[in-house]
Design an enzyme around this catalytic site. Structure first.
Site, PDB file in Angstrom:
ATOM      1  N   ASP A   2       0.836  -1.198   0.000  1.00 17.63           N
ATOM      2  CA  ASP A   2       0.000   0.000   0.000  1.00 17.63           C
ATOM      3  C   ASP A   2       0.874   1.252   0.000  1.00 17.63           C
ATOM      4  O   ASP A   2       0.841   2.079   0.928  1.00 17.63           O
ATOM      5  CB  ASP A   2      -0.943  -0.024   1.204  1.00 17.63           C
ATOM      6  CG  ASP A   2      -1.935  -1.163   1.125  1.00 17.63           C
ATOM      7  OD1 ASP A   2      -2.318  -1.545   0.004  1.00 17.63           O
ATOM      8  OD2 ASP A   2      -2.329  -1.697   2.185  1.00 17.63           O
ATOM      9  N   LYS A  46       0.066  -7.753  -2.822  1.00 17.13           N
ATOM     10  CA  LYS A  46      -1.235  -7.156  -3.107  1.00 17.13           C
ATOM     11  C   LYS A  46      -1.036  -5.740  -3.610  1.00 17.13           C
ATOM     12  O   LYS A  46      -0.339  -4.935  -2.993  1.00 17.13           O
ATOM     13  CB  LYS A  46      -2.110  -7.136  -1.854  1.00 17.13           C
ATOM     14  CG  LYS A  46      -3.491  -6.499  -2.086  1.00 17.13           C
ATOM     15  CD  LYS A  46      -4.322  -6.457  -0.828  1.00 17.13           C
ATOM     16  CE  LYS A  46      -3.971  -5.318   0.092  1.00 17.13           C
ATOM     17  NZ  LYS A  46      -4.428  -3.992  -0.434  1.00 17.13           N
ATOM     18  N   ASP A  93      -6.281  -5.912  -5.820  1.00 20.12           N
ATOM     19  CA  ASP A  93      -7.359  -5.707  -4.859  1.00 20.12           C
ATOM     20  C   ASP A  93      -8.126  -4.433  -5.207  1.00 20.12           C
ATOM     21  O   ASP A  93      -7.834  -3.355  -4.683  1.00 20.12           O
ATOM     22  CB  ASP A  93      -6.737  -5.622  -3.457  1.00 20.12           C
ATOM     23  CG  ASP A  93      -7.758  -5.367  -2.370  1.00 20.12           C
ATOM     24  OD1 ASP A  93      -8.927  -5.728  -2.556  1.00 20.12           O
ATOM     25  OD2 ASP A  93      -7.368  -4.812  -1.320  1.00 20.12           O
ATOM     26  N   LEU A  94      -9.126  -4.561  -6.091  1.00 16.72           N
ATOM     27  CA  LEU A  94      -9.881  -3.394  -6.546  1.00 16.72           C
ATOM     28  C   LEU A  94     -11.339  -3.416  -6.095  1.00 16.72           C
ATOM     29  O   LEU A  94     -12.042  -2.415  -6.235  1.00 16.72           O
ATOM     30  CB  LEU A  94      -9.809  -3.274  -8.070  1.00 16.72           C
ATOM     31  CG  LEU A  94      -8.405  -3.103  -8.647  1.00 16.72           C
ATOM     32  CD1 LEU A  94      -8.471  -2.969 -10.160  1.00 16.72           C
ATOM     33  CD2 LEU A  94      -7.701  -1.908  -8.035  1.00 16.72           C
ATOM     34  N   LYS A  95     -11.826  -4.540  -5.601  1.00 15.31           N
ATOM     35  CA  LYS A  95     -13.165  -4.630  -5.000  1.00 15.31           C
ATOM     36  C   LYS A  95     -14.251  -4.048  -5.910  1.00 15.31           C
ATOM     37  O   LYS A  95     -15.023  -3.165  -5.506  1.00 15.31           O
ATOM     38  CB  LYS A  95     -13.196  -3.918  -3.654  1.00 15.31           C
ATOM     39  CG  LYS A  95     -12.156  -4.396  -2.645  1.00 15.31           C
ATOM     40  CD  LYS A  95     -12.276  -3.626  -1.348  1.00 15.31           C
ATOM     41  CE  LYS A  95     -11.233  -4.022  -0.321  1.00 15.31           C
ATOM     42  NZ  LYS A  95      -9.881  -3.529  -0.674  1.00 15.31           N
ATOM     43  N   LEU A  96     -14.366  -4.548  -7.121  1.00 15.20           N
ATOM     44  CA  LEU A  96     -15.355  -4.008  -8.050  1.00 15.20           C
ATOM     45  C   LEU A  96     -16.769  -4.174  -7.496  1.00 15.20           C
ATOM     46  O   LEU A  96     -17.134  -5.217  -6.955  1.00 15.20           O
ATOM     47  CB  LEU A  96     -15.256  -4.704  -9.400  1.00 15.20           C
ATOM     48  CG  LEU A  96     -13.928  -4.603 -10.156  1.00 15.20           C
ATOM     49  CD1 LEU A  96     -14.086  -5.168 -11.567  1.00 15.20           C
ATOM     50  CD2 LEU A  96     -13.416  -3.181 -10.210  1.00 15.20           C
ATOM     51  N   HIS A  97     -17.584  -3.136  -7.670  1.00 15.32           N
ATOM     52  CA  HIS A  97     -18.968  -3.146  -7.189  1.00 15.32           C
ATOM     53  C   HIS A  97     -19.757  -2.172  -8.049  1.00 15.32           C
ATOM     54  O   HIS A  97     -19.743  -0.966  -7.824  1.00 15.32           O
ATOM     55  CB  HIS A  97     -19.007  -2.739  -5.711  1.00 15.32           C
ATOM     56  CG  HIS A  97     -20.358  -2.875  -5.084  1.00 15.32           C
ATOM     57  ND1 HIS A  97     -20.563  -2.715  -3.739  1.00 15.32           N
ATOM     58  CD2 HIS A  97     -21.578  -3.174  -5.603  1.00 15.32           C
ATOM     59  CE1 HIS A  97     -21.840  -2.899  -3.452  1.00 15.32           C
ATOM     60  NE2 HIS A  97     -22.479  -3.163  -4.573  1.00 15.32           N
ATOM     61  N   ASP A  98     -20.450  -2.716  -9.057  1.00 13.96           N
ATOM     62  CA  ASP A  98     -21.201  -1.884  -9.985  1.00 13.96           C
ATOM     63  C   ASP A  98     -22.253  -2.762 -10.656  1.00 13.96           C
ATOM     64  O   ASP A  98     -22.410  -3.933 -10.285  1.00 13.96           O
ATOM     65  CB  ASP A  98     -20.250  -1.252 -11.015  1.00 13.96           C
ATOM     66  CG  ASP A  98     -20.722   0.121 -11.493  1.00 13.96           C
ATOM     67  OD1 ASP A  98     -21.918   0.229 -11.864  1.00 13.96           O
ATOM     68  OD2 ASP A  98     -19.922   1.070 -11.507  1.00 13.96           O
ATOM     69  N   THR A 145     -21.105  -3.361 -16.374  1.00 10.62           N
ATOM     70  CA  THR A 145     -19.895  -2.576 -16.152  1.00 10.62           C
ATOM     71  C   THR A 145     -18.791  -3.433 -15.538  1.00 10.62           C
ATOM     72  O   THR A 145     -17.621  -3.351 -15.945  1.00 10.62           O
ATOM     73  CB  THR A 145     -20.211  -1.385 -15.224  1.00 10.62           C
ATOM     74  OG1 THR A 145     -21.159  -0.531 -15.868  1.00 10.62           O
ATOM     75  CG2 THR A 145     -18.953  -0.588 -14.898  1.00 10.62           C
ATOM     76  N   THR A 195     -12.638  -5.708   7.008  1.00 11.15           N
ATOM     77  CA  THR A 195     -12.171  -5.937   8.380  1.00 11.15           C
ATOM     78  C   THR A 195     -12.219  -4.667   9.232  1.00 11.15           C
ATOM     79  O   THR A 195     -12.023  -4.730  10.440  1.00 11.15           O
ATOM     80  CB  THR A 195     -10.736  -6.508   8.387  1.00 11.15           C
ATOM     81  OG1 THR A 195      -9.894  -5.689   7.570  1.00 11.15           O
ATOM     82  CG2 THR A 195     -10.724  -7.935   7.866  1.00 11.15           C
ATOM     83  N   ARG A 230      -2.026  -8.998  12.279  1.00 15.72           N
ATOM     84  CA  ARG A 230      -1.041  -8.231  13.029  1.00 15.72           C
ATOM     85  C   ARG A 230      -0.259  -9.183  13.924  1.00 15.72           C
ATOM     86  O   ARG A 230      -0.805 -10.179  14.399  1.00 15.72           O
ATOM     87  CB  ARG A 230      -1.732  -7.189  13.933  1.00 15.72           C
ATOM     88  CG  ARG A 230      -2.545  -6.129  13.203  1.00 15.72           C
ATOM     89  CD  ARG A 230      -1.651  -5.093  12.570  1.00 15.72           C
ATOM     90  NE  ARG A 230      -2.409  -3.987  12.028  1.00 15.72           N
ATOM     91  CZ  ARG A 230      -2.938  -3.938  10.810  1.00 15.72           C
ATOM     92  NH1 ARG A 230      -2.792  -4.986  10.014  1.00 15.72           N
ATOM     93  NH2 ARG A 230      -3.591  -2.881  10.383  1.00 15.72           N
ATOM     94  N   GLN A 247      -8.245  -1.287  11.548  1.00 18.26           N
ATOM     95  CA  GLN A 247      -8.974  -2.530  11.399  1.00 18.26           C
ATOM     96  C   GLN A 247      -9.521  -2.991  12.745  1.00 18.26           C
ATOM     97  O   GLN A 247      -8.950  -2.711  13.800  1.00 18.26           O
ATOM     98  CB  GLN A 247      -8.089  -3.594  10.759  1.00 18.26           C
ATOM     99  CG  GLN A 247      -7.678  -3.199   9.336  1.00 18.26           C
ATOM    100  CD  GLN A 247      -6.932  -4.298   8.616  1.00 18.26           C
ATOM    101  OE1 GLN A 247      -6.315  -5.139   9.241  1.00 18.26           O
ATOM    102  NE2 GLN A 247      -6.992  -4.286   7.303  1.00 18.26           N
ATOM    103  N   GLY A 288       0.037  -6.090   5.912  1.00 15.33           N
ATOM    104  CA  GLY A 288       0.525  -4.792   5.469  1.00 15.33           C
ATOM    105  C   GLY A 288       1.562  -4.214   6.401  1.00 15.33           C
ATOM    106  O   GLY A 288       2.734  -4.546   6.355  1.00 15.33           O
ATOM    107  N   ARG A 289       1.106  -3.342   7.305  1.00 13.84           N
ATOM    108  CA  ARG A 289       2.023  -2.545   8.117  1.00 13.84           C
ATOM    109  C   ARG A 289       2.936  -3.364   9.025  1.00 13.84           C
ATOM    110  O   ARG A 289       4.038  -2.928   9.333  1.00 13.84           O
ATOM    111  CB  ARG A 289       1.216  -1.537   8.933  1.00 13.84           C
ATOM    112  CG  ARG A 289       0.736  -0.361   8.095  1.00 13.84           C
ATOM    113  CD  ARG A 289      -0.397   0.407   8.744  1.00 13.84           C
ATOM    114  NE  ARG A 289      -1.679  -0.273   8.574  1.00 13.84           N
ATOM    115  CZ  ARG A 289      -2.854   0.281   8.852  1.00 13.84           C
ATOM    116  NH1 ARG A 289      -2.905   1.508   9.313  1.00 13.84           N
ATOM    117  NH2 ARG A 289      -3.973  -0.395   8.664  1.00 13.84           N
TER     118      ARG A 289
END
Length: 237
Positions: free
Chosen positions: A11, A33, A60-65, A69, A119, A181, A190, A210-211
């Site tokens: 990220d 990712k 990781d684009l989480k398409l929602h349409d 589309t 999350t 974590r 989160q 991630g972090r």
């Protein structure tokens, strides 16, 4: 036994930051990712570049349409030859079917999964803001079943819910779990989180970290610790 893997959430804001981070890994080629922040900043060429370096990629684009589309967008994503990508399960079974059909039409080998609940979402927020009155565990299981009906490979869920998803969708259904974590790390933004070792115990197939890796003073060592705890089951005392 189904393969387990650690996915690093890259990220970052720029190509330079991302590649400098990946250059730290001289012995491994970790699964990574790439999310909205980086793709919107640098475009699909960076996805191709990282893939050419030998990394597996979860886009990781989480398409929602609307289904049409999402179908068209997923065709473009499939052409990037990423290993995994996702949509929102809340977009309906029909939308998820349209996304899966797009991948099949291109002949890509991309695994398609769906997000159940983020999350960062608590049951309180789900009830008060989203007006979803069912318990969060029931909602996640229902969304997972819808995802399975649509023909997708699995879901993104909290590691705490991975076992529940496998109960209703079977062991072959993939669970990809962010919210990881180390025990000594802060939760950040989160809510539903756990450790790599606990995620393995519950039954997650992939963890997204991630972090705890990217913000570590030694990212390579942190990544290797995740692999030991989650993939190999070796927990440090």
């Amino acid at each position: 036994m189904k393969e387990k893997d650690v996915i690093i959430a890259c990220d970052f804001s720029t190509r330079a930051e991302t590649l400098a981070f990946l250059d730290l890994f001289t012995e491994e080629k970790p699964y990574v990712k790439i999310g909205m922040e980086l793709l919107y900043a640098e475009g699909p060429q960076l996805v191709r570049e990282i893939k050419a370096r030998g990394h597996k990629i979860f886009l990781d684009l989480k398409l929602h349409d609307i289904p049409n589309t999402v179908h068209k967008a997923m065709k473009n994503i499939a052409m990037l030859d990423v290993d995994m990508t996702n949509v929102h399960a809340a977009g309906t079974i029909e939308m998820m079917k349209a996304a899966q059909r797009a991948i099949e039409e291109t002949g890509a080998k991309t695994l398609l999964i769906a997000v159940t609940q983020l999350t960062s979402t608590s049951e309180e927020r789900m009830r008060e803001e989203l007006w979803i009155d069912h318990p969060i565990n029931d909602t996640v299981q229902h969304y997972a079943l819808n995802t399975e009906k649509a023909g997708l490979a699995g879901v993104v869920c909290s590691p705490l819910e991975a076992g529940l998803v496998h109960q209703v969708c079977g062991k072959d259904f993939i669970t990809v779990t962010p919210g990881i974590r180390f025990a000594e790390d802060a939760k950040g933004d989160q809510v539903r989180v756990t450790t790599p070792a606990k995620a393995r115990e519950i039954g997650a197939d992939y963890i997204v970290v991630g972090r705890s890796i990217t913000a570590s003073s030694d990212p390579v060592a942190a990544y290797r610790r995740c692999v030991r705890e989650f993939v190999k089951g070796e927990v440090e005392e």
